[in-house]
Enzyme design. Structure first.
Site, PDB file in Angstrom:
ATOM      1  N   HIS A 130       0.828  -1.220   0.000  1.00 22.09           N
ATOM      2  CA  HIS A 130       0.000   0.000   0.000  1.00 22.09           C
ATOM      3  C   HIS A 130       0.858   1.264   0.000  1.00 22.09           C
ATOM      4  O   HIS A 130       0.360   2.354   0.275  1.00 22.09           O
ATOM      5  CB  HIS A 130      -0.956   0.008   1.198  1.00 22.09           C
ATOM      6  CG  HIS A 130      -2.041  -1.028   1.098  1.00 22.09           C
ATOM      7  ND1 HIS A 130      -2.887  -1.347   2.143  1.00 22.09           N
ATOM      8  CD2 HIS A 130      -2.420  -1.821   0.066  1.00 22.09           C
ATOM      9  CE1 HIS A 130      -3.726  -2.297   1.747  1.00 22.09           C
ATOM     10  NE2 HIS A 130      -3.461  -2.612   0.504  1.00 22.09           N
ATOM     11  N   THR A 139      -6.239  -8.530   9.351  1.00 19.76           N
ATOM     12  CA  THR A 139      -7.500  -9.264   9.243  1.00 19.76           C
ATOM     13  C   THR A 139      -7.565 -10.076   7.943  1.00 19.76           C
ATOM     14  O   THR A 139      -8.450 -10.882   7.758  1.00 19.76           O
ATOM     15  CB  THR A 139      -8.690  -8.291   9.274  1.00 19.76           C
ATOM     16  OG1 THR A 139      -8.442  -7.243   8.330  1.00 19.76           O
ATOM     17  CG2 THR A 139      -8.872  -7.693  10.655  1.00 19.76           C
TER      18      THR A 139
END
Ligand SMILES: [Zn+2]
Length: 262
Positions: free
Chosen positions: A133, A207
């Site tokens: 990212h 997650t």
């Protein structure tokens, strides 16, 4: 006597250490939980710092820090990315980041795939790094080839966005904004790791809702490569991994590595 870690037995802990000892290439996948010990909030992506639905500019954070907003009103995107960068600058890498860098020193083909944009892995000394990212540490010009470190750019809060010192056009952070593609350079590094393979995979503090974060764990599982999750909560890959340690990342990594080194 080794430290007790939540979620696994002493026997399992020993097995994990044995796998680490024999592995030459370990892949670490990290998310916000990795930086929780640095005092950063655990958030999903860069929007999670905002608990309120809307920013003080009357728009959701996903809109404020989107690629579209950067093109139309760069001062808005800059304002919120600077707030996020500020919270990172008050913190630093933690012992967990250091352990991973130490493991890379001992096992040269160790890699880190991170979705964090805080730059802490790099700061701790990890070289084989995929920042999928991007990172808030770097900026580049939207028009010419200028690249620089964010800390070297002078920012006037009353006159955003900062401009390129070469051509005067708008600068931007090297992060993946909402609605933008993943950086090709980082994707290529990830393909390289997936192709050359790894002997063990850790998924830490994420997650795993992004497919490219979960996939290396799924592939390892299919191939019978040992998989370890370090996360106090349940995630998308919790049902898949061989070992799930429900404890803090820095504590677990240090405990395992000290045992392996003995
Ligand atoms: Zn420029």
């Amino acid at each position: 006597m080794t430290e007790t870690l939540k979620g696994i037995s002493a026997q399992q802990q020993q097995e994990i250490c044995d796998h680490m000892r024999s592995a030459q290439r370990i892949l670490f996948i990290t998310g916000a939980g990795m930086s929780a010990d640095s005092g950063l909030p655990t958030y999903r992506g860069i929007g999670g710092l905002y608990n309120n639905e809307h920013t003080d500019d009357e728009m959701p954070i996903e809109v404020a820090i989107s690629g579209d907003m950067l093109r139309r009103r760069p001062e808005i995107t800059w304002k919120y990315l600077l707030q996020i960068a500020h919270s990172c600058h008050d913190a630093s890498h933690n012992d967990g980041h250091k352990v991973i860098a130490e493991i890379e020193q001992a096992k040269k083909d160790t890699w880190v795939l991170t979705q964090n944009i805080d730059g802490f892995h790099s700061e701790a000394g990890t070289a084989n790094l995929i920042e999928i990212h991007g990172t808030l540490d770097k900026v580049h010009c939207m028009s010419c080839d200028f690249e620089g470190m964010a800390k070297d750019i002078s920012v006037d809060m009353d006159n955003l966005p900062p401009r390129c010192p070469k051509c005067g056009e708008v600068l931007r952070h090297e992060v993946v904004l909402f609605g933008e593609q993943l950086p090709e350079r980082e994707i290529n590094k990830l393909y390289h790791v997936l192709e050359t393979g790894y002997d063990m995979v850790f998924t830490i503090g994420t997650t795993s809702v992004f497919p490219y974060i979960a996939q290396p764990v799924m592939l390892a599982r299919q191939k019978g490569i040992p998989t370890v999750e370090i996360n106090p909560g349940r995630t998308e890959v919790s049902h898949v991994v061989d070992y799930k340690i429900e404890d803090g990342a820095a504590k677990v990594l240090r405990a395992l590595w000290e045992t392996v080194k003995q």
